[in-house]
Design a protein around this motif. Structure first.
Motif, PDB file in Angstrom:
ATOM      1  N   GLN A  98      10.581  10.958  -4.037  1.00 50.78           N
ATOM      2  CA  GLN A  98       9.232  10.774  -3.522  1.00 50.78           C
ATOM      3  C   GLN A  98       8.400  12.019  -3.788  1.00 50.78           C
ATOM      4  N   GLY A  99       7.120  11.871  -3.553  1.00 49.94           N
ATOM      5  CA  GLY A  99       6.241  13.011  -3.711  1.00 49.94           C
ATOM      6  C   GLY A  99       5.159  12.748  -4.738  1.00 49.94           C
ATOM      7  N   PRO A 100       4.290  13.719  -4.950  1.00 50.97           N
ATOM      8  CA  PRO A 100       3.206  13.551  -5.936  1.00 50.97           C
ATOM      9  C   PRO A 100       3.766  13.254  -7.327  1.00 50.97           C
ATOM     10  N   GLN A 101       3.217  12.233  -7.947  1.00 50.21           N
ATOM     11  CA  GLN A 101       3.566  11.838  -9.319  1.00 50.21           C
ATOM     12  C   GLN A 101       5.014  11.350  -9.449  1.00 50.21           C
ATOM     13  N   ALA A 102       5.728  11.119  -8.301  1.00 51.39           N
ATOM     14  CA  ALA A 102       7.126  10.697  -8.387  1.00 51.39           C
ATOM     15  C   ALA A 102       7.264   9.348  -9.068  1.00 51.39           C
ATOM     16  N   GLY A 131       0.790  -1.225   0.000  1.00 49.12           N
ATOM     17  CA  GLY A 131       0.000   0.000   0.000  1.00 49.12           C
ATOM     18  C   GLY A 131       0.820   1.271   0.000  1.00 49.12           C
ATOM     19  N   ALA A 132       2.146   1.174  -0.103  1.00 53.19           N
ATOM     20  CA  ALA A 132       3.000   2.356  -0.068  1.00 53.19           C
ATOM     21  C   ALA A 132       2.835   3.170  -1.354  1.00 53.19           C
ATOM     22  N   ALA A 133       3.149   4.461  -1.271  1.00 53.11           N
ATOM     23  CA  ALA A 133       3.009   5.367  -2.411  1.00 53.11           C
ATOM     24  C   ALA A 133       4.090   5.083  -3.451  1.00 53.11           C
ATOM     25  N   PRO A 134       3.782   5.294  -4.739  1.00 58.10           N
ATOM     26  CA  PRO A 134       4.788   5.099  -5.797  1.00 58.10           C
ATOM     27  C   PRO A 134       5.947   6.081  -5.638  1.00 58.10           C
ATOM     28  N   PHE A 135       7.109   5.679  -6.109  1.00 57.58           N
ATOM     29  CA  PHE A 135       8.281   6.552  -6.099  1.00 57.58           C
ATOM     30  C   PHE A 135       9.247   6.059  -7.168  1.00 57.58           C
ATOM     31  N   ALA A 136      10.287   6.851  -7.408  1.00 63.68           N
ATOM     32  CA  ALA A 136      11.300   6.506  -8.404  1.00 63.68           C
ATOM     33  C   ALA A 136      12.639   6.295  -7.710  1.00 63.68           C
ATOM     34  N   LEU A 137      13.402   5.329  -8.195  1.00 58.71           N
ATOM     35  CA  LEU A 137      14.752   5.053  -7.703  1.00 58.71           C
ATOM     36  C   LEU A 137      15.718   5.242  -8.867  1.00 58.71           C
ATOM     37  N   VAL A 138      16.703   6.121  -8.678  1.00 58.48           N
ATOM     38  CA  VAL A 138      17.675   6.434  -9.733  1.00 58.48           C
ATOM     39  C   VAL A 138      19.053   5.977  -9.272  1.00 58.48           C
TER      40      VAL A 138
END
Length: 779
Positions: free
Chosen positions: A418-422, A358-365
């Motif tokens: 992280q954050g909105p639309q991340a 249930g965690a929010a989406p995010f990007a890993l670079v």
């Protein structure tokens, strides 16, 4: 006389009961109980003896029973008196001693009382007197003035007991009972006072011990009732920054020392402790010192009765130093020593939290600095470290508002966005483009400016992985793909990348087993003389016949062997296969043509490579010129310091070397003259455009260069007759390619070799156009 005796007995019984009541206040004092019961038994003995003996007829059974009970009470009283005195001195009377003695004395008394009462009275008086004297001696030895006064009283009592029968044979002299009443009264009061003094002395001792322990304890001790501080030992006062108890008592400790967010819990704990004597709480919380600094305390709270009312006793340990040390260790465990950024451990823990269901989406670079190793090799590791620090500072200062920056190791950084639309691809693309833009400006390092770029891989949660480990693998795989592109670049993870990476890993894992199982074979591609097209030899090309996968190209497994350190084993296998085949052809045909094998520059890093190669040739008893080696131009340039001395040793031993793929690197004339080679093989990219004019000019110039250095010039990748004729016309001395001969199995290559050797034997040696034997040109 009877009333006086009765009053004396009642008085003794009352003093005995008083001592028993005193004992019930503190059960530790066993001697008080013994003396109390001694006085009660003495009162019973006096009552049942002299007072009651006239009520029973002499010589009767009741008189005998009366005498026995009275003597038992008197002797029991004396025994308890003696045991109490011993207990006062910290000694005990063993059962094996007093029980037989008591029975003997009682038997004697009972017998004498039945036979002749005056004798019984005399014997009893002597026993009582002797017992009193022993008690007196025990108390006198104790040494205190109170104990010695009681000892004197015991002496007086002993004299009364012993002299009584002398004044009256029946033991009922008025003088004896009068003096006895007075002595027993004084003795009883003295014993009570002695017991009280001993109890008070031990209480004072315990209080002094507690005070000394509390005052000298390193553990803080605090007593609270509500908001009032009742007591604090020096350790607690020092802990909170006070020098005197009065100064601490003048402040509201709850407001002064307890943080606002912890006051409610502290008040609730205090109320429960005051109401419940059995309650206790162990806790770890922060408190404030008087100067405002934070303390990390480990405390134990319990109830204590203080001045007659319940209060809270807190035993406190200042755990601040350990807490700070643990925080430092935790910081060290979770942060990079060089840059201060979070490290791999931190990243793994953070990803574990961010990827919960249930965690929010995010990007890993995942980002690597391009050609960072070159900085270390050319400018030194100190400059490399300074560059890493500068990169970390720029990333932290420019991106901290939108991403968590971490360093995983060497030149690899990761960024958690992280954050909105991340977690959306468009937002991640904007971020990574901003990231690459940061590296357009040079870095000021060691009074110099360094221009560096990065390659970045992007993985999105939950699209590209459901846990931290999968996301890290995905981002690393994408970064690896981006690194293959020239200049700064980035790539998003795709499932196909993972498939390719898995296949690459499986190939690497299978390589060692393939080497053991002998799944490799050599194919032999012919090399011919330009013009005559006569067979000059072969190039051995290794192939992996992988079960279930078919034939694997060297372009796939040779880099894997170099990455995994198995290139030495693969090279040794190629040498063994080639020398074994040469030995077979030599045995069958009596003569061989040279076979060239390709050598990785990593093989030259092993100082044992040349000795092993020569040993393999010697083991098969082959001519030195029958085995040749080829290495690429770029490999020779990048490892010239390691390669050149080993090539010199090979040339001195008669093993020739060719420079492969010439024209793809950056060879200079000076470098070519330094390398001990016998031929240069033109890369297929130079041959493919022939016979175009521009390509022909380049090939002609290269051939002229090779001839000037006395080198054979081999045209590689000849696919058509037009290419072959053009290469011959431009000066190439040898040709190789599919047009002239595809790679052959060993049996086919043997047939070709046999035909070449038979044709050479049948041709007249005096033919003017007979081709020259293979080998390097003079010079």
């Amino acid at each position: 006389m009877t009333p006086l005796l009765l009053v004396s007995a009642i008085q003794l019984a009352m003093f005995g009961l008083a001592m028993l009541l005193l004992w019930r206040q503190e059960y530790r004092y066993r001697y008080v109980r013994l003396w109390g019961w001694s006085w009660v038994l003495l009162a019973l003995g006096l009552t049942g003896g002299p007072l009651m003996q006239d009520h029973f007829a002499p010589g009767g059974a009741l008189r005998a029973l009366q005498a026995l009970l009275a003597s038992a009470a008197l002797m029991g009283s004396q025994l308890l008196q003696l045991m109490g005195s011993l207990d006062f001195r910290g000694r005990r009377l063993r059962l094996g001693l007093w029980l037989p003695g008591l029975l003997v004395v009682m038997t004697v008394l009972a017998t004498l009382g039945t036979w002749h009462m005056p004798s019984a009275v005399l014997f009893g008086g002597l026993v009582l007197g002797l017992g009193a004297m022993v008690s007196a001696w025990l108390l006198w030895q104790q040494g205190s003035s109170q104990a010695r006064w009681v000892g004197v009283c015991f002496v007086a009592a002993g004299l009364v007991h012993a002299t009584g029968p002398l004044l009256d044979p029946s033991g009922r002299s008025v003088v004896t009972y009068g003096l006895g009443a007075i002595v027993q009264l004084v003795l009883s009061l003295a014993l009570i006072l002695l017991s009280l003094e001993r109890a008070h002395a031990q209480a004072r001792l315990q209080a002094e011990r507690f005070t000394r322990l509390a005052e000298r304890s390193l553990q803080g001790l605090v007593v609270l009732r509500g908001r009032q501080l009742l007591y604090a030992n020096p350790a607690a006062l020092s802990m909170f920054g006070y020098t005197e108890l009065q100064a601490a008592q003048q402040s509201d400790v709850l407001d002064a020392l307890v943080a606002p967010e912890q006051r409610e819990q502290a008040v609730r704990r205090h109320l429960e402790l005051v109401q419940n004597p059995e309650a206790h709480f162990e806790w770890e919380e922060t408190r404030r010192r008087r100067d405002g600094r934070l303390l990390h305390l480990h405390g134990l709270s319990s109830q204590i009765i203080w001045d007659g009312a319940p209060a809270e006793l807190l035993a406190l340990i200042d755990d601040t130093a350990r807490h700070v040390a643990l925080e430092a260790l935790r910081h060290q465990a979770l942060h990079d020593d060089l840059t201060g950024l979070p490290n791999r451990n931190f990243t793994v823990e953070r990803l574990r939290d961010l990827t919960r269901p249930g965690a929010a989406p995010f990007a890993l670079v995942s980002a690597d600095i391009d050609r960072f190793q070159l900085v270390n090799e050319t400018l030194g590791h100190a400059v490399g470290d300074a560059l890493l620090l500068a990169v970390a500072q720029r990333l932290r200062s420019e991106l901290a508002d939108v991403a968590t920056v971490a360093r995983l190791g060497e030149d690899q950084f990761v960024l958690l966005v992280q954050g909105p639309q991340a977690g959306e691809r468009a937002a991640a693309r904007r971020f990574v483009e901003r990231l690459l833009q940061l590296f357009q400006r040079p870095f000021a390092v060691e009074d110099a400016e360094l221009h560096v770029h990065i390659s970045a891989g992007v993985a999105l949660f939950p699209l590209d992985g459901s846990d931290g480990a999968a996301l890290l693998r995905a981002a690393d795989t994408a970064a690896h793909r981006a690194k293959a592109e020239p200049g700064p670049s980035y790539a998003f993870f795709e499932a196909s990348m993972n498939q390719a990476a898995q296949e690459r890993m499986l190939a690497e894992q299978s390589l060692a087993k393939a080497l053991e199982a002998g799944e490799f074979e050599l194919l032999y591609q012919p090399k011919v003389r330009a013009g005559s097209r006569e067979l000059l030899g072969f190039e051995a090309l290794v192939r992996w016949q992988r079960p279930g996968h078919g034939q694997v190209s060297p372009a796939e497994f040779v880099p894997a062997a170099e990455r995994t350190g198995q290139i030495q084993a693969l090279g040794a296998l190629i040498v063994a296969l080639a020398t074994r085949q040469l030995r077979d052809w030599l045995d069958r045909f009596g003569e061989v043509l040279p076979v060239a094998i390709n050598v990785s520059p990593l093989q030259f890093e092993d100082a044992r490579f040349v000795p092993r190669l020569l040993a393999a040739i010697e083991a098969m008893d082959l001519p030195r010129g029958s085995l040749q080696i080829e290495m690429t131009e770029s490999a020779a340039i990048g490892h010239i310091e390691e390669v050149r001395p080993q090539l010199e040793r090979l040339r001195q031993a008669g093993v020739l070397c060719a420079l492969d793929d010439f024209g793809t690197g950056q060879s200079s004339l000076t470098m070519l003259r330094q390398l001990p080679i016998y031929s240069m093989k033109l890369d297929r990219s130079m041959i493919a455009p022939l016979p175009q004019h521009e390509a022909s000019a380049v090939v002609r110039a290269t051939c002229a260069l090779g001839h000037s250095l006395g080198l054979e010039v081999v045209a590689e990748g000849v696919e058509t007759e037009e290419q072959a004729l053009a290469a011959e016309a431009l000066g190439c001395t040898q040709l190789q390619g599919y047009h002239l001969g595809r790679p052959l199995q060993s049996t086919q290559a043997g047939e070709l070799l046999a035909g070449r050797l038979s044709a050479a034997l049948s041709a007249p040696s005096s033919r003017p156009d007979a081709p020259a034997p293979p080998g390097p040109r003079p010079g």
